[in-house]
Design a protein around this motif. Structure first.
Motif, PDB file in Angstrom:
ATOM      1  N   GLN A 274       0.798  -1.222   0.000  1.00  0.00           N
ATOM      2  CA  GLN A 274       0.000   0.000   0.000  1.00  0.00           C
ATOM      3  C   GLN A 274       0.837   1.281   0.000  1.00  0.00           C
ATOM      4  O   GLN A 274       0.414   2.312  -0.507  1.00  0.00           O
ATOM      5  CB  GLN A 274      -0.938   0.014   1.209  1.00  0.00           C
ATOM      6  N   ASP A 275       2.041   1.233   0.529  1.00  0.00           N
ATOM      7  CA  ASP A 275       2.883   2.421   0.601  1.00  0.00           C
ATOM      8  C   ASP A 275       3.713   2.664  -0.649  1.00  0.00           C
ATOM      9  O   ASP A 275       4.354   3.704  -0.769  1.00  0.00           O
ATOM     10  CB  ASP A 275       3.844   2.295   1.795  1.00  0.00           C
ATOM     11  N   HIS A 279      -1.673   4.267  -7.547  1.00  0.00           N
ATOM     12  CA  HIS A 279      -3.123   4.095  -7.407  1.00  0.00           C
ATOM     13  C   HIS A 279      -3.719   3.326  -8.586  1.00  0.00           C
ATOM     14  O   HIS A 279      -3.440   3.621  -9.742  1.00  0.00           O
ATOM     15  CB  HIS A 279      -3.808   5.462  -7.294  1.00  0.00           C
ATOM     16  N   ALA A 533      -3.220   3.008   8.491  1.00  0.00           N
ATOM     17  CA  ALA A 533      -3.123   3.546   7.138  1.00  0.00           C
ATOM     18  C   ALA A 533      -3.613   4.994   7.083  1.00  0.00           C
ATOM     19  O   ALA A 533      -3.046   5.826   6.359  1.00  0.00           O
ATOM     20  CB  ALA A 533      -3.927   2.684   6.174  1.00  0.00           C
ATOM     21  N   HIS A 536      -0.855   7.134   8.490  1.00  0.00           N
ATOM     22  CA  HIS A 536       0.248   7.234   7.532  1.00  0.00           C
ATOM     23  C   HIS A 536      -0.117   8.126   6.352  1.00  0.00           C
ATOM     24  O   HIS A 536       0.760   8.783   5.771  1.00  0.00           O
ATOM     25  CB  HIS A 536       0.637   5.842   7.045  1.00  0.00           C
ATOM     26  N   SER A 537      -1.391   8.154   5.982  1.00  0.00           N
ATOM     27  CA  SER A 537      -1.827   9.024   4.895  1.00  0.00           C
ATOM     28  C   SER A 537      -1.583  10.491   5.247  1.00  0.00           C
ATOM     29  O   SER A 537      -1.157  11.293   4.402  1.00  0.00           O
ATOM     30  CB  SER A 537      -3.306   8.790   4.594  1.00  0.00           C
ATOM     31  N   THR A 541       1.082  13.221   3.443  1.00  0.00           N
ATOM     32  CA  THR A 541       0.771  14.592   3.029  1.00  0.00           C
ATOM     33  C   THR A 541       1.763  15.575   3.621  1.00  0.00           C
ATOM     34  O   THR A 541       2.240  16.501   2.948  1.00  0.00           O
ATOM     35  CB  THR A 541      -0.662  14.955   3.453  1.00  0.00           C
ATOM     36  N   ASN A 576       5.639   8.394  -2.044  1.00  0.00           N
ATOM     37  CA  ASN A 576       4.489   7.972  -1.230  1.00  0.00           C
ATOM     38  C   ASN A 576       3.269   7.623  -2.078  1.00  0.00           C
ATOM     39  O   ASN A 576       2.356   6.952  -1.601  1.00  0.00           O
ATOM     40  CB  ASN A 576       4.108   9.100  -0.259  1.00  0.00           C
ATOM     41  N   HIS A 577       3.260   8.079  -3.335  1.00  0.00           N
ATOM     42  CA  HIS A 577       2.117   7.817  -4.218  1.00  0.00           C
ATOM     43  C   HIS A 577       2.384   6.669  -5.168  1.00  0.00           C
ATOM     44  O   HIS A 577       1.546   6.373  -6.026  1.00  0.00           O
ATOM     45  CB  HIS A 577       1.788   9.081  -5.010  1.00  0.00           C
TER      46      HIS A 577
END
Length: 598
Positions: A274-275, A279, A533, A536-537, A541, A576-577
């Motif tokens: 996930q990290d 997307h 999560a 961490h989001s 940011t 991160n994305h």
């Protein structure tokens, strides 16, 4: 109108069972090949005509079936793999129900020919029954299935085109070949050999089979992992985050050699990525989980695609932590080694090497630099409008050349204030400065959070949330876990929870929705990473806003410091994305661009 209860004819019973087991030609091939593997086969040959609709022939060199058991093999619920109820608690074979052969025979024209090692000749029996007849046959078994669904027109109408049905069979056999590297597989369609795979006894030979079945690009862009703990063992290959897919079409997971599709497994793997995954993309992997057969129930569905773990949370956490850590430990040095090792896999003998795959090797002294950093810096010193390339300050000396050149080399210049250019042993490295610094900052924030703990922010007015009694029980059971992450929840009554504090980082978030999502995850998967999560989001940011922005000019020391931080930071290959942070252009690739040596 009153109807009488009556026993159904055995053939009709078999056809009803076939509706669960036999969906299309690929279903037939699956059942027959799994029987071959259970029989100890070291070679399996599959021949198809018209995508398997007209004819399927599966031949193996397994133990074979004795003459006196041939007719029984076509009887419903006749099997050699279980005998008593207790056997269901520790199934170690792929098949065990005793339904496949009679179900297939009820919807096709089936012929079964077999010979054991101690028999002088083979014997043949047809799906219609009768006494076995002598037949020439080597030790092993051949099952021939013709005219699938000839007597069930409604089912036959649902079959797709020959091309589509063949594609399903081919994909299935590729998956089975990935499960058993010790077995040779051959697939032939309409007289044309599609692939012939020899046994793969060592790691290099296994990676050659992977390359043949999934493409060499998968081997070049995957990590080999092996880890064991708490009675569980996981090994195989996981694709690097940059090698993601638009569809989940390259995901192969095996439990004790059985190909499965399991929601809990899929959830654990998605969380591990996930990290680092962009997307909407899907990871690629070929993974093998081994555990005591008594800890997994395979008797869940007739197709045997689903399993149920006795301790689901243990399995989920083991998969997540193993893969999460493996992806975290990837460093530029290893990625560069993978690129060099790909050529070894492509050019090595088919038999492989006892030393194992080159992708496991640590880097040696490497190739000498063809030119020192100063020469490349000078080559970039032309005059251009608005300083598209930012050069190091005048008089700055490049780092001295030593045998130990860092994996990402030394900085040369900035391009348009966005990219950093560096020279390493292999050639040219290009770095997205903002993306790389974003990952570095994010990992630093996470480490700081782990060291200091999550600070709670008490709510001025506690928030009541109506839930079901089972959800309330879950919240009460996992109260300490949620408190560790800053979410304080108490139970007011049988169906009401009250939130008294939230993580300070999540101030302003939809607390009620977050709590419901967290409880749903705890209920389905036995783990509550949803809250972590969310935290961490917020950190991601913060890292984005605190990272190097475009058009900021860096000194040589700052650029080299960024390169060294990339080499030392976990998951530094992606921001991160999920976007890549750096890429490598080898000298060979550069030479091809300019047609050098031609």
């Amino acid at each position: 109108m009153k109807t009488r209860i009556q026993l159904l004819p055995s053939r009709l019973v078999n056809q009803i069972a076939a509706g669960e087991v036999v969906e299309r030609p690929a279903s037939v091939v699956k059942e027959l090949v799994e029987n071959s593997l259970d029989a100890g086969a070291t070679r399996v040959q599959v021949e198809l005509q018209q995508g398997g609709i007209k004819r399927i022939r599966v031949r193996d060199d397994g133990h074979g079936i004795a003459r006196e058991e041939l007719a029984l093999a076509l009887s419903r619920h006749a099997t050699s793999k279980i005998a008593v109820l207790e056997d269901l608690d520790g199934i170690a074979t792929l098949g065990f129900r005793g339904e496949a052969l009679p179900s297939i025979a009820s919807v096709s024209r089936l012929t079964l020919t077999s010979r054991t090692a101690d028999q002088e000749s083979g014997w043949r029996v047809t799906g219609e029954g009768g006494e076995p007849a002598p037949a020439a046959h080597p030790p092993g078994t051949t099952v021939e299935v013709q005219d699938l669904f000839y007597n069930v027109p409604a089912r036959r109408k649902f079959l797709k085109t020959e091309k589509t049905e063949f594609r399903h069979v081919e994909q299935l056999l590729r998956r089975l070949a990935l499960a058993r590297f010790d077995v040779a597989f051959t697939l032939t369609h309409n007289g044309r050999e599609v692939f012939a795979l020899r046994p793969a006894g060592d790691e290099l030979a296994q990676e050659r089979r992977l390359a043949a079945l999934l493409g060499s690009v998968f081997v070049e862009n995957s990590l080999r992992i092996e880890h064991a703990a708490a009675g569980l063992s996981l090994h195989g290959w996981v694709g690097l985050p940059a090698f993601s897919r638009s569809q989940a079409d390259m995901q192969h997971f095996y439990v004790n050699g059985r190909l499965v599709r399991d929601k809990l497994v899929g959830h654990a793997i998605r969380q591990a990525y996930q990290d680092v995954l962009y997307h909407g993309r899907h990871p690629a992997y070929v993974l093998y989980l081994e555990l005591d057969p008594r800890l997994v129930d395979v008797n869940v569905h007739p197709t045997k695609h689903e399993v149920r773990f006795r301790d689901a949370r243990l399995v989920h956490d083991f998969l997540f932590r193993t893969l999460h850590q493996a992806l975290a430990e990837v460093r530029p040095e290893e990625l560069l080694n993978k690129k060099r090792a790909a050529a070894v896999i492509e050019t090595s003998p088919a038999s492989g090497s006892a030393a194992g795959p080159a992708v496991q090797a640590r880097p040696g002294p490497g190739l000498p630099l063809r030119e020192p950093p100063a020469a490349y810096a000078a080559a970039l010193s032309w005059q251009e409008p608005q300083e598209a390339v930012a050069r190091p300050e005048e008089g700055a000396e490049p780092p001295p050349e030593t045998p130990d050149i860092p994996p990402l080399g030394y900085a040369l210049a900035q391009l348009h204030g966005i990219y950093l250019l560096a020279q390493n042993r292999q050639g040219l490295v290009l770095v997205d400065m903002h993306a790389a610094h974003e990952r570095i900052t994010y990992e630093q924030l996470k480490r700081g959070l782990e060291a200091q703990g999550v600070r709670s922010q008490p709510l001025l007015v506690p928030l009541p949330v109506k839930v079901g009694s089972m959800e309330a029980d879950l919240a009460q059971q996992h109260r300490d876990f949620m408190a560790e992450l800053g979410l304080e929840v108490d139970r007011l009554d049988a169906e009401t929870l009250v939130v008294r504090a939230i993580p300070a980082l999540l101030e302003g978030a939809d607390v009620e929705q977050l709590l419901r999502d967290l409880l749903a995850e705890l209920s389905e998967y036995g783990t509550g990473e949803r809250l972590r999560a969310a935290i961490h989001s917020v950190l991601a940011t913060m890292a984005c806003h605190g990272s190097v922005r475009a058009n900021r000019r860096l000194t040589r020391e700052e650029m080299n410091a960024l390169l060294r931080d990339i080499e030392a930071t976990e998951r530094s290959g992606q921001c991160n994305h999920g976007r890549p942070t750096w890429t490598q252009l080898d000298l060979e690739e550069l030479d091809r661009l300019f047609l050098r040596g031609r």
